[in-house]
Design a protein around this motif. Structure first.
Motif, PDB file in Angstrom:
ATOM      1  N   GLY A 163      -2.891   3.587  -3.419  1.00  0.00           N
ATOM      2  CA  GLY A 163      -2.227   4.352  -2.372  1.00  0.00           C
ATOM      3  C   GLY A 163      -1.366   5.476  -2.899  1.00  0.00           C
ATOM      4  N   LEU A 200      -3.146  -2.125  -4.580  1.00  0.00           N
ATOM      5  CA  LEU A 200      -3.181  -1.133  -3.505  1.00  0.00           C
ATOM      6  C   LEU A 200      -2.047  -0.123  -3.626  1.00  0.00           C
ATOM      7  CD1 LEU A 200      -4.236  -3.475  -0.600  1.00  0.00           C
ATOM      8  CD2 LEU A 200      -5.570  -1.631  -1.605  1.00  0.00           C
ATOM      9  N   MET A 248      -6.435   0.439   5.800  1.00  0.00           N
ATOM     10  CA  MET A 248      -6.123  -0.973   5.598  1.00  0.00           C
ATOM     11  C   MET A 248      -6.031  -1.791   6.883  1.00  0.00           C
ATOM     12  SD  MET A 248      -6.401  -1.647   2.553  1.00  0.00           S
ATOM     13  CE  MET A 248      -5.926  -3.361   2.797  1.00  0.00           C
ATOM     14  N   THR A 252       0.824  -1.209   0.000  1.00  0.00           N
ATOM     15  CA  THR A 252       0.000   0.000   0.000  1.00  0.00           C
ATOM     16  C   THR A 252       0.859   1.261   0.000  1.00  0.00           C
ATOM     17  OG1 THR A 252      -1.719  -1.199   1.218  1.00  0.00           O
ATOM     18  CG2 THR A 252      -1.868   1.199   1.199  1.00  0.00           C
TER      19      THR A 252
END
Length: 305
Positions: free
Chosen positions: A202, A198, A212, A123
């Motif tokens: 992100g 992600l 998350m 992320t």
């Protein structure tokens, strides 16, 4: 009187075409333009040594300030397993009717931690390394892949501890232990795909990293890490069929069950959901291929803005 003739400026489209033709004539291309998918794969493969070196360096530096150093790579998941054993195994009695509950629990914790850590690191792969992204030109997918590789390396340390636990509690070595290799490869592919999805999200919305932990905590509780999905469903036969299907098809639950099947001799084929290997391969391909293409499509946007 003199008459001044004004020549209208060329249209914007014509100027653009002239510049494009000039650039093409001299072999120029757009800076940072997204390469084709085959070219991107070739560039990523060419950076494979960077990916492994970056992953190893991050793993080495992770606990460099701690006095116990790399021992925490094994101690952290073991301590988590001890806490879960006390809360779920002792207080909530989820260990009832689960043979070899300690290796059952430790396996679930280690395999879940691999996915959890890979996704959390992925992320922030772009947003947390924005200086590196802006300073150097390389395939950006190298970052989430290197973080997933770092977590795989850490899992291998934990697996050594898991093997020791299995031997101590009396689980004998077996040829089925070799099944752990394809299970880890499939899980790594799944983790890498989700991490790349992600990582792209992100990069534009850093707040996702704050959300998350709550998503992953909920995901953990429905993945059968501390309890047996099979036993729970047998006790609650009144649950809708779709709930049972979702729990069994949960990708992390699938990889946890396969690893338990590979390592624990009391975890039999009957404990596995139907078509478990096909489900594991399907999740790996869906997340791995889909996540890679999704990340690649935004390649030229990373580090800008």
């Amino acid at each position: 009187m003199s008459q001044v003739l004004h020549t209208p400026p060329p249209a914007r489209a014509e100027v653009h075409e002239d510049l494009a033709a000039l650039a093409a004539r001299h072999g120029l291309s757009v800076s940072g333009a997204r390469p084709s998918l085959p070219a991107y794969l070739r560039r990523l493969w060419a950076r494979r040594h960077f990916i492994t070196a970056f992953a190893t360096a991050k793993l080495t530096s992770q606990y460099s300030q701690a006095k116990l150093g790399q021992v925490w790579q094994v101690m952290t998941p073991l301590l988590n397993a001890a806490v879960y054993y006390f809360i779920f195994g002792v207080l909530l009695q989820t260990k009832q009717n689960v043979p070899d509950y300690i290796p059952f629990l430790v396996t679930g914790v280690f395999i879940w931690t691999f996915t959890q850590s890979s996704i959390m690191a992925g992320t922030k792969a772009i947003s947390g390394n924005i200086g590196l992204v802006r300073a150097l030109h390389f395939p950006r997918a190298a970052l989430p892949l290197s973080f997933c590789l770092q977590q795989l390396q850490q899992l291998l340390f934990s697996m050594a501890a898991l093997v020791l636990i299995l031997l101590v509690v009396g689980v004998p070595p077996a040829l089925s232990w070799l099944l752990a290799v394809p299970v880890l490869l499939l899980q790594f592919t799944f983790n890498a795909g989700v991490s790349m999805i992600l990582a792209r999200l992100g990069a534009k919305t850093p707040d996702i990293a704050q959300l998350m932990p709550f998503v992953l905590r909920t995901w953990m509780y429905v993945s059968g890490v501390m309890w047996s999905i099979d036993i729970m469903l047998s006790k609650h036969s009144d649950l809708p069929t779709w709930v049972a299907d979702v729990l069994r098809a949960n990708p992390t639950a699938v990889y946890i069950d396969l690893m338990r099947f590979a390592l624990i001799d009391s975890f039999h084929t009957g404990n596995l959901p139907p078509h478990v290997w096909a489900t594991a391969v399907g999740w790996a391909l869906l997340a791995g291929v889909g996540g890679f293409i999704y990340f690649w499509k935004a390649e030229e946007t990373y580090g800008r803005g």
